[in-house]
Design a protein around this motif. Structure first.
Motif, mmCIF file in Angstrom:
data_model
loop_
_atom_site.group_PDB
_atom_site.id
_atom_site.type_symbol
_atom_site.label_atom_id
_atom_site.label_comp_id
_atom_site.label_asym_id
_atom_site.label_seq_id
_atom_site.Cartn_x
_atom_site.Cartn_y
_atom_site.Cartn_z
ATOM 1 N N LEU A 159 0.839 -1.193 0.000
ATOM 2 C CA LEU A 159 0.000 0.000 0.000
ATOM 3 C C LEU A 159 0.881 1.252 0.000
ATOM 4 O O LEU A 159 1.941 1.271 0.643
ATOM 5 C CB LEU A 159 -0.908 0.020 1.227
ATOM 6 C CG LEU A 159 -1.853 -1.184 1.360
ATOM 7 C CD1 LEU A 159 -2.308 -1.343 2.798
ATOM 8 C CD2 LEU A 159 -3.054 -1.021 0.452
ATOM 9 N N ASP A 160 0.439 2.286 -0.710
ATOM 10 C CA ASP A 160 1.203 3.529 -0.729
ATOM 11 C C ASP A 160 0.724 4.470 0.380
ATOM 12 O O ASP A 160 -0.113 4.107 1.213
ATOM 13 C CB ASP A 160 1.131 4.192 -2.113
ATOM 14 C CG ASP A 160 -0.280 4.615 -2.502
ATOM 15 O OD1 ASP A 160 -1.158 4.702 -1.609
ATOM 16 O OD2 ASP A 160 -0.521 4.862 -3.698
ATOM 17 N N ALA A 161 1.257 5.692 0.379
ATOM 18 C CA ALA A 161 0.949 6.635 1.456
ATOM 19 C C ALA A 161 -0.521 7.036 1.472
ATOM 20 O O ALA A 161 -1.054 7.452 2.503
ATOM 21 C CB ALA A 161 1.826 7.872 1.315
ATOM 22 N N GLN A 162 -1.182 6.936 0.316
ATOM 23 C CA GLN A 162 -2.607 7.256 0.233
ATOM 24 C C GLN A 162 -3.490 6.034 0.469
ATOM 25 O O GLN A 162 -4.691 6.065 0.216
ATOM 26 C CB GLN A 162 -2.937 7.857 -1.145
ATOM 27 C CG GLN A 162 -2.420 9.277 -1.352
ATOM 28 C CD GLN A 162 -0.917 9.316 -1.559
ATOM 29 O OE1 GLN A 162 -0.373 8.482 -2.298
ATOM 30 N NE2 GLN A 162 -0.255 10.264 -0.912
ATOM 31 N N ASP A 163 -2.883 4.944 0.940
ATOM 32 C CA ASP A 163 -3.588 3.690 1.216
ATOM 33 C C ASP A 163 -4.139 3.053 -0.059
ATOM 34 O O ASP A 163 -5.080 2.263 -0.019
ATOM 35 C CB ASP A 163 -4.720 3.910 2.222
ATOM 36 C CG ASP A 163 -4.985 2.653 3.058
ATOM 37 O OD1 ASP A 163 -4.008 1.952 3.393
ATOM 38 O OD2 ASP A 163 -6.161 2.362 3.368
ATOM 39 N N GLN A 164 -3.533 3.397 -1.180
ATOM 40 C CA GLN A 164 -3.920 2.799 -2.456
ATOM 41 C C GLN A 164 -3.139 1.513 -2.669
ATOM 42 O O GLN A 164 -1.935 1.454 -2.422
ATOM 43 C CB GLN A 164 -3.651 3.775 -3.606
ATOM 44 C CG GLN A 164 -4.188 3.314 -4.950
ATOM 45 C CD GLN A 164 -3.925 4.334 -6.044
ATOM 46 O OE1 GLN A 164 -2.814 4.855 -6.177
ATOM 47 N NE2 GLN A 164 -4.936 4.627 -6.835
ATOM 48 N N LEU A 165 -3.813 0.488 -3.137
ATOM 49 C CA LEU A 165 -3.185 -0.810 -3.344
ATOM 50 C C LEU A 165 -2.297 -0.768 -4.582
ATOM 51 O O LEU A 165 -2.751 -0.403 -5.673
ATOM 52 C CB LEU A 165 -4.269 -1.885 -3.501
ATOM 53 C CG LEU A 165 -3.841 -3.347 -3.496
ATOM 54 C CD1 LEU A 165 -3.210 -3.723 -2.160
ATOM 55 C CD2 LEU A 165 -5.037 -4.250 -3.780
ATOM 56 N N GLN A 166 -1.013 -1.149 -4.417
ATOM 57 C CA GLN A 166 -0.063 -1.167 -5.524
ATOM 58 C C GLN A 166 0.258 -2.582 -5.993
ATOM 59 O O GLN A 166 0.665 -2.771 -7.149
ATOM 60 C CB GLN A 166 1.233 -0.458 -5.116
ATOM 61 C CG GLN A 166 1.058 1.025 -4.839
ATOM 62 C CD GLN A 166 0.568 1.785 -6.046
ATOM 63 O OE1 GLN A 166 0.975 1.508 -7.174
ATOM 64 N NE2 GLN A 166 -0.318 2.748 -5.832
ATOM 65 N N ALA A 167 0.093 -3.555 -5.129
ATOM 66 C CA ALA A 167 0.369 -4.950 -5.493
ATOM 67 C C ALA A 167 -0.200 -5.854 -4.408
ATOM 68 O O ALA A 167 -0.379 -5.432 -3.264
ATOM 69 C CB ALA A 167 1.869 -5.191 -5.650
#
Length: 266
Positions: A159-167
């Protein structure tokens, strides 16, 4: 094409051919362009007669996490097996860029208990990297893994800093090994970080990681750099093209497909 089952006294070409031809005829009538299948050695000839084309093999990829049992089994006279295993394991970690380990900034990992809307968003973003990819919606992943009656699965996520799923990868514990049943990433970098972080997390308590996969060269390169090695085949992949897809040669190139255990019958 899922299961082909014929009673032993009737295992001639006739009944099986009629059953499978009914499937291709129905698909043609419905306008479905493609059928994919994972036939065993006994039925691959039948599928060829029906017009299926050989695409490639589902490859088994393995990453050893602990070599102590291997050393004890194959080098019984070694005076210091734990030391030898430590040195070999450290070498494997260095080769896979796990150690010394730097955590990437502005990202975090988490084991999620459910497949939520973030998986739908990742599927839409990641699908552009794969010409042919199966359903990876949250609804499908819940049905295929969270609601599976025979196996307990978990989702390891990046998860990235915006809580978006990256993998993400979906895994289960089986006989001392960690079996990765599915994985998807928004970029090669995200996949590389995911595999590195997951390997480090699972290194204590599991002998190895394994994955069944067929797909693009960039995914295979990332697996190799993460310490995975091809260790055998899980069977053939064959596809049938209807009239509406007969002019699409890209369907016959394995690099265009993204196939994991998630694409096999449950």
């Amino acid at each position: 094409a899922v299961d082909l089952v014929v009673d032993v006294p009737h295992r001639t070409l006739g009944p099986a051919l009629r059953l499978e031809r009914a499937i291709t005829d129905a698909s043609r009538d419905l306008g479905l362009p493609v059928i994919y299948a994972f036939p065993n050695g006994q039925s691959s000839g039948l599928f060829r007669r029906l017009g299926y084309h050989f695409l490639g093999h589902l490859q088994r990829w393995t990453k050893p996490l602990s070599t102590l049992d291997f050393i004890r089994t194959h080098f019984k006279g070694l005076p210091a097996p734990r030391l030898a295993a430590f040195l070999l394991d450290s070498g494997l970690r260095l080769a896979a860029c796990e150690w010394p380990r730097r955590r990437a900034t502005r990202i975090r990992t988490a084991v999620l208990e459910t497949f939520d809307h973030r998986f739908d968003d990742l599927w839409l973003r990641a699908a552009v990297r794969f010409p042919i990819i199966g359903d990876r919606s949250s609804a499908y992943l819940r049905w295929r893994f969270a609601e599976c009656p025979s196996q307990v699965y978990s989702a390891f996520t990046l998860l990235d800093a915006q809580d978006q799923l990256q993998a993400y990868l979906v895994f289960s514990h089986q006989n001392g090994r960690i079996v990765i049943a599915d994985l998807l990433a928004s970029s090669p970098r995200a996949l590389r970080i995911l595999l590195r972080e997951f390997s480090s997390r699972m290194r204590h308590g599991a002998l190895a990681l394994s994955l069944t996969y067929s797909g693009p060269a960039w995914v295979r390169r990332t697996l190799r750099r993460a310490g995975f090695w091809p260790t055998g085949s899980e069977g053939a992949i064959m596809i049938w093209r209807g009239a509406t897809a007969a002019h699409r040669p890209y369907l016959l190139h394995a690099d265009n497909w993204h196939l994991t255990e998630a694409d096999r019958d449950a």
